[in-house]
Design an enzyme around this catalytic site. Structure first.
Site, PDB file in Angstrom:
ATOM      1  CG  HIS A   1      -4.661  -4.023   5.882  1.00 15.71           C
ATOM      2  ND1 HIS A   1      -3.544  -3.542   5.021  1.00 15.71           N
ATOM      3  CD2 HIS A   1      -4.279  -3.031   6.877  1.00 15.71           C
ATOM      4  CE1 HIS A   1      -2.906  -2.285   5.597  1.00 15.71           C
ATOM      5  NE2 HIS A   1      -3.528  -2.364   6.938  1.00 15.71           N
TER       6      HIS A   1
ATOM      7  CD  GLU B   1      -5.230   0.569   8.220  1.00 23.25           C
ATOM      8  OE1 GLU B   1      -5.980  -0.121   8.830  1.00 23.25           O
ATOM      9  OE2 GLU B   1      -3.913   0.010   8.272  1.00 23.25           O
TER      10      GLU B   1
ATOM     11  CB  SER C   1      -2.627  -1.917   2.181  1.00 22.64           C
ATOM     12  OG  SER C   1      -1.400  -2.719   2.940  1.00 22.64           O
TER      13      SER C   1
ATOM     14  CD1 TRP D   1      -0.115   3.597   9.875  1.00 15.40           C
ATOM     15  CD2 TRP D   1      -1.888   4.273   9.030  1.00 15.40           C
ATOM     16  NE1 TRP D   1      -0.959   2.886  10.520  1.00 15.40           N
ATOM     17  CE2 TRP D   1      -2.184   3.197  10.052  1.00 15.40           C
ATOM     18  CE3 TRP D   1      -3.224   4.848   8.504  1.00 15.40           C
ATOM     19  CZ2 TRP D   1      -3.381   2.984  10.418  1.00 15.40           C
ATOM     20  CZ3 TRP D   1      -4.195   4.614   8.898  1.00 15.40           C
ATOM     21  CH2 TRP D   1      -4.543   3.627  10.066  1.00 15.40           C
TER      22      TRP D   1
ATOM     23  N   GLY E   1       0.831  -1.128   0.123  1.00  8.98           N
ATOM     24  CA  GLY E   1       0.102  -0.044  -0.069  1.00  8.98           C
ATOM     25  C   GLY E   1       0.884   1.235   0.068  1.00  8.98           C
ATOM     26  CB  SER E   2       4.088   2.216   1.365  1.00  7.51           C
ATOM     27  OG  SER E   2       3.777   1.514   2.955  1.00  7.51           O
TER      28      SER E   2
END
Length: 208
Positions: free
Chosen positions: A189, A163, A184, A89, A56-57
């Site tokens: 998750h 999320e 993500s 985040w 996800g980043s």
């Protein structure tokens, strides 16, 4: 709708068999399973395109990299401001700085801890190029109000739904309201590929 116990991983015997199949076939990275997953995920969300990445980043970083790419007409210019909530985040905020933009942190609603649309509206200025709301911990933000702000000021809208896979706002899956949405599949998750992420969009050019 399905209760997921926190003490055990979200995979079962079928996933273990599929993992072994991938190892034996040697297709352990991009391949037909990933392509099928992209197709199924976009169909599930109701988005036109989905592109899988390693996290996800990386989904957040790649989405912003696309929107700041010099070949994109009307791209986000270096030094532009991108509004995002103060409760989030590092992997939402750092990609903004990584692409040469300035994160503008705005306050959240104390009931939901999601971005406060009124605070986001007040933060819009001459250097604002996008709003990047976060759907926090399965709870959608007031994305309709945020979308109205981006439309009024001709801003990009990138939804961080990492999320909140499957969450809905007014009957529509989050991550599909903006120009791009990110997800993500980390262990903690809703859907897990142990590591992994996805970007979705309805825009053919952004997808390409």
């Amino acid at each position: 709708k399905t209760r997921i116990p926190l003490s055990v991983p979200t995979y079962g015997a079928e996933e273990v068999e599929e993992a072994l199949d991938s190892l034996l076939s040697t297709w352990v990275s991009m391949g037909k399973k990933v392509k099928r997953f992209e197709e199924m995920f976009s169909e599930y969300l109701g988005s036109k395109h989905a592109v899988m990445v390693n996290s996800g980043s990386s989904a957040n970083l790649l989405a912003l990299s696309v929107l700041t790419n010099p070949i994109l007409k009307g791209r986000i210019e270096p030094g532009s401001e991108i509004i995002t909530p103060a409760v989030t985040w590092a992997t939402t905020v750092y990609p903004i700085a990584n692409v040469g933009c300035v994160p503008v942190l705005v306050d959240v609603d104390l009931e939901t801890y999601n971005i406060d649309p009124e605070e986001a509206k007040k933060a819009v200025g001459p250097k604002t190029a996008a709003i990047m709301p976060v759907h926090l911990l399965g709870s959608p933000c007031e994305i309709g109000k945020v979308q109205s702000i981006t439309e009024e000021h001709d801003l990009f809208l990138v939804e961080d739904a990492c999320e909140s896979t499957g969450a809905e706002f007014q009957g529509r899956k989050v991550g599909t309201f903006g120009d791009m949405g990110t997800f993500s599949f980390y262990m903690s998750h809703h859907i897990s590929t142990i590591e992994g992420g996805m970007i979705v969009t309805d825009d053919d050019e952004l997808h390409e």
